[in-house]
Design an enzyme around this catalytic site. Structure first.
Site, PDB file in Angstrom:
ATOM      1  N   HIS A   1       0.841  -1.207   0.000  1.00  0.00           N
ATOM      2  CA  HIS A   1       0.000   0.000   0.000  1.00  0.00           C
ATOM      3  C   HIS A   1       0.875   1.256   0.000  1.00  0.00           C
ATOM      4  O   HIS A   1       0.613   2.209  -0.742  1.00  0.00           O
ATOM      5  CB  HIS A   1      -0.883   0.056   1.258  1.00  0.00           C
ATOM      6  CG  HIS A   1      -1.902  -1.034   1.359  1.00  0.00           C
ATOM      7  ND1 HIS A   1      -2.104  -1.768   2.498  1.00  0.00           N
ATOM      8  CD2 HIS A   1      -2.822  -1.504   0.466  1.00  0.00           C
ATOM      9  CE1 HIS A   1      -3.089  -2.627   2.320  1.00  0.00           C
ATOM     10  NE2 HIS A   1      -3.537  -2.500   1.092  1.00  0.00           N
TER      11      HIS A   1
ATOM     12  N   ARG B   1      -2.103  -6.352  -8.309  1.00  0.00           N
ATOM     13  CA  ARG B   1      -1.020  -7.282  -8.000  1.00  0.00           C
ATOM     14  C   ARG B   1      -0.903  -8.377  -9.042  1.00  0.00           C
ATOM     15  O   ARG B   1       0.153  -8.709  -9.495  1.00  0.00           O
ATOM     16  CB  ARG B   1      -1.255  -7.931  -6.630  1.00  0.00           C
ATOM     17  CG  ARG B   1      -0.842  -7.073  -5.487  1.00  0.00           C
ATOM     18  CD  ARG B   1      -1.483  -7.526  -4.226  1.00  0.00           C
ATOM     19  NE  ARG B   1      -2.910  -7.331  -4.287  1.00  0.00           N
ATOM     20  CZ  ARG B   1      -3.725  -7.421  -3.249  1.00  0.00           C
ATOM     21  NH1 ARG B   1      -3.248  -7.751  -2.082  1.00  0.00           N
ATOM     22  NH2 ARG B   1      -5.013  -7.194  -3.377  1.00  0.00           N
TER      23      ARG B   1
HETATM   24  P1  ADP Z   1      -9.713  -3.622  -0.569  1.00  0.00           P
HETATM   25  O1  ADP Z   1     -10.356  -4.293   0.621  1.00  0.00           O
HETATM   26  O2  ADP Z   1     -10.463  -2.470  -1.111  1.00  0.00           O
HETATM   27  O3  ADP Z   1      -9.197  -4.559  -1.639  1.00  0.00           O
HETATM   28  P2  ADP Z   1      -7.037  -3.371   0.366  1.00  0.00           P
HETATM   29  O4  ADP Z   1      -6.662  -2.644   1.594  1.00  0.00           O
HETATM   30  O5  ADP Z   1      -6.860  -4.841   0.378  1.00  0.00           O
HETATM   31  O6  ADP Z   1      -8.486  -2.910   0.083  1.00  0.00           O
HETATM   32  O7  ADP Z   1      -6.258  -2.785  -0.867  1.00  0.00           O
HETATM   33  C1  ADP Z   1      -6.424  -1.450  -1.289  1.00  0.00           C
HETATM   34  C2  ADP Z   1      -5.789  -1.287  -2.650  1.00  0.00           C
HETATM   35  O8  ADP Z   1      -4.397  -1.557  -2.571  1.00  0.00           O
HETATM   36  C3  ADP Z   1      -6.333  -2.250  -3.708  1.00  0.00           C
HETATM   37  O9  ADP Z   1      -6.364  -1.559  -4.952  1.00  0.00           O
HETATM   38  C4  ADP Z   1      -5.303  -3.343  -3.766  1.00  0.00           C
HETATM   39  O10 ADP Z   1      -5.266  -3.975  -5.020  1.00  0.00           O
HETATM   40  C5  ADP Z   1      -4.029  -2.542  -3.517  1.00  0.00           C
HETATM   41  N1  ADP Z   1      -2.966  -3.360  -2.958  1.00  0.00           N
HETATM   42  C6  ADP Z   1      -3.011  -4.158  -1.878  1.00  0.00           C
HETATM   43  N2  ADP Z   1      -1.824  -4.775  -1.677  1.00  0.00           N
HETATM   44  C7  ADP Z   1      -1.003  -4.360  -2.672  1.00  0.00           C
HETATM   45  C8  ADP Z   1       0.343  -4.652  -3.048  1.00  0.00           C
HETATM   46  N3  ADP Z   1       1.070  -5.542  -2.365  1.00  0.00           N
HETATM   47  N4  ADP Z   1       0.853  -4.024  -4.136  1.00  0.00           N
HETATM   48  C9  ADP Z   1       0.078  -3.157  -4.827  1.00  0.00           C
HETATM   49  N5  ADP Z   1      -1.193  -2.846  -4.546  1.00  0.00           N
HETATM   50  C10 ADP Z   1      -1.736  -3.441  -3.493  1.00  0.00           C
END
Ligand code: ADP
Length: 166
Positions: free
Chosen positions: A17, A90
């Site tokens: 994130h 991802r």
């Molecule tokens: P949600 O519950 O909305 O999926 P997350 O907190 O899991 O929320 O993720 C928020 C955003 O961050 C999403 O767009 C997700 O794809 C992205 N994200 C999560 N982990 C990673 C990562 N390791 N690399 C890039 N983007 C990520």
């Protein structure tokens, strides 16, 4: 002023994130991290706790704000006076859902566009859920989440264990 909204659960914020937030600042003047207050997902941290952790983890960055929200993302985006949503991708498995959500949001409000940032390879495997699973089993999560978050995750599981024992 280009203001982008980066919405998510962030339960808790990971290095994946953080990387997306840092890279969003190259394309937007200001990034608002929108912390979804969604109790149906049964989060480990309250939205207030998640907001605080993200504020701490991004304290080295200028032009990042962290705001909790509920309800429709398009309403939050408008309320924040923004037109761009940032999401991270991802793997192909993320793509189908993300495509649908971005099209839905655009159908609800045609002024809103979603910008996708692909993950840095070193974080491709990383998610909040994986982090929680490893912590729950007593594994080392220092590679996954910022230093200010590590003990907060372990604390939650210790507290949970204690509650379960009582
Ligand atoms: P949600 O519950 O909305 O999926 P997350 O907190 O899991 O929320 O993720 C928020 C955003 O961050 C999403 O767009 C997700 O794809 C992205 N994200 C999560 N982990 C990673 C990562 N390791 N690399 C890039 N983007 C990520």
């Amino acid at each position: 002023m280009k203001r982008a909204i980066y919405p998510g659960s962030f339960d808790p914020i990971t290095f994946g994130h953080l990387d997306v937030i840092e890279r969003s600042l190259r394309i937007a003047d200001e990034v608002i991290v929108g912390v979804l207050n969604n109790n149906s997902k049964n989060p480990l941290f309250t939205s207030e706790e998640r907001v605080k952790m993200i504020e701490e983890a991004t304290s080295h960055l200028k032009n990042v704000k962290v705001v909790a929200f509920e309800g429709l993302l398009v309403d939050f985006v408008k309320q924040m006076n923004a037109n761009h949503v940032v999401r991270g991708l991802r793997a192909v498995t993320d793509f189908e859902y993300e495509l649908q959500m971005s099209q839905l949001n655009n159908a609800l409000d045609e002024d809103i566009d979603t910008v996708f940032l692909t993950t840095r390879l070193e974080y491709a495997y990383l998610s909040s859920s994986i982090t929680k699973e490893i912590a729950m089993m007593g594994g080392d999560i220092r590679k996954f989440v910022p230093a200010c978050v590590v003990d907060k995750v372990y604390d939650k599981y210790q507290r949970r264990e204690k509650n379960e024992q009582n």
